[in-house]
Design a protein around this motif. Structure first.
Motif: not given
Ligand SMILES: C[S@@+](CC[C@H](N)C(=O)[O-])C[C@H]1O[C@@H](n2cnc3c(N)ncnc32)[C@H](O)[C@@H]1O
Length: 253
Positions: A106, A7, A72, A44-46, A80
């Protein structure tokens, strides 16, 4: 890129990740002078997510929806991500990083130095997160365990989809597993079990005095709904829920 998603990244983990920049763009030069910083921001890009909703259910605290901009959540109108990670070493075009919350593959748009004097405001208020932290100080009253099926299902979700709502589930059930509308806990009709909603998922559990046993996990939505591209558009974890129903076809839907 090799990433383990969490997370938010935790510094005390010995995890190492590699961010490799593309060749042929003079990125080696762009990394000059970065080695002296112990931490960098990744933008970065989700890329695995589609769609978004204005309200989301964060994994922390009571089962309450919050405005997406107050969280978040990965399900955002412009998907993003922003993560401050430990910079361990730079080797040519490779950055060796500490614990990350990005999944493998990612796409990373940018790297910026983390500058404590500009970027850290430890006394800043954190709204509902502060409220949850205060509520968490009251001790948990129930003991929560996972039966084998629930444990296997949770491990599969974690491994295949990087979805892990166990901490939230345990947090909610350990505090109060009794039926309650806003905590999304109901009795399962025709059985002695209960069901709790947890984000886009559900868990079936039994209660015996102060002991809670999570028996199984389930998608929060029926297959018919998940298969409807219009109604299910932007639904969190839709693909994962469909895959779950393929993997455990005997589960209710
Ligand atoms: C809660 S988000 C927080 C991300 C970042 N620290 C922020 O605050 O923007 C982190 C979660 O995003 C998800 N995640 C990570 N990479 C991803 C991706 N490329 N595409 C979609 N979801 C992703 C994972 O489940 C991870 O536990």
């Amino acid at each position: 890129m090799k990433f383990q998603a969490r997370h938010q990244p935790l510094d005390d983990e010995p995890e190492r990740n590699v961010l490799e920049l593309e060749p042929g763009n003079n990125f080696e030069q762009a990394l000059h002078d970065l080695a002296g910083f112990s931490r960098v921001w990744l933008v970065w890009w989700f890329h695995r997510n589609e769609g978004w909703r204005p309200h989301v259910m964060p994994p922390r605290g009571p089962a309450k929806r919050r405005g997406v901009f107050a969280t978040r959540s990965p399900h955002r109108p412009n998907p993003l991500g922003l993560t401050p990670v430990q910079l361990i070493e730079i080797k040519g075009r490779k950055l060796i990083l500490g614990a990350c919350d990005l999944v493998e593959g990612t796409p990373v748009f940018d790297i910026k130095p983390y500058i404590p004097a500009y970027d850290a405001f430890p006394a800043a208020k954190a709204g509902w997160i502060d409220e949850v932290d205060v509520a968490m100080e009251t001790p948990a009253e129930y003991h929560v365990v996972f039966a084998t099926l629930a444990e296997n299902q949770a491990a599969w979700l974690q491994q295949e989809w990087r979805i892990d709502f166990r901490p939230r589930l345990v947090e909610l059930l350990a505090r109060d597993p009794t039926p309650h509308r806003t905590r999304r806990i109901t009795s399962r009709r025709g059985t002695a079990s209960f069901v709790i909603g947890c984000g886009a998922w559900r868990a079936v559990f039994d209660l015996n005095e102060r002991a809670v046993t999570v028996q199984s996990l389930e998608p929060g939505y029926p297959q018919r709904f998940l298969n409807d591209p219009v109604r299910a558009e932007g639904l969190p974890d839709r693909e994962a829920q469909l895959a779950f129903l393929q993997r455990w076809p005997e589960m209710p839907r």
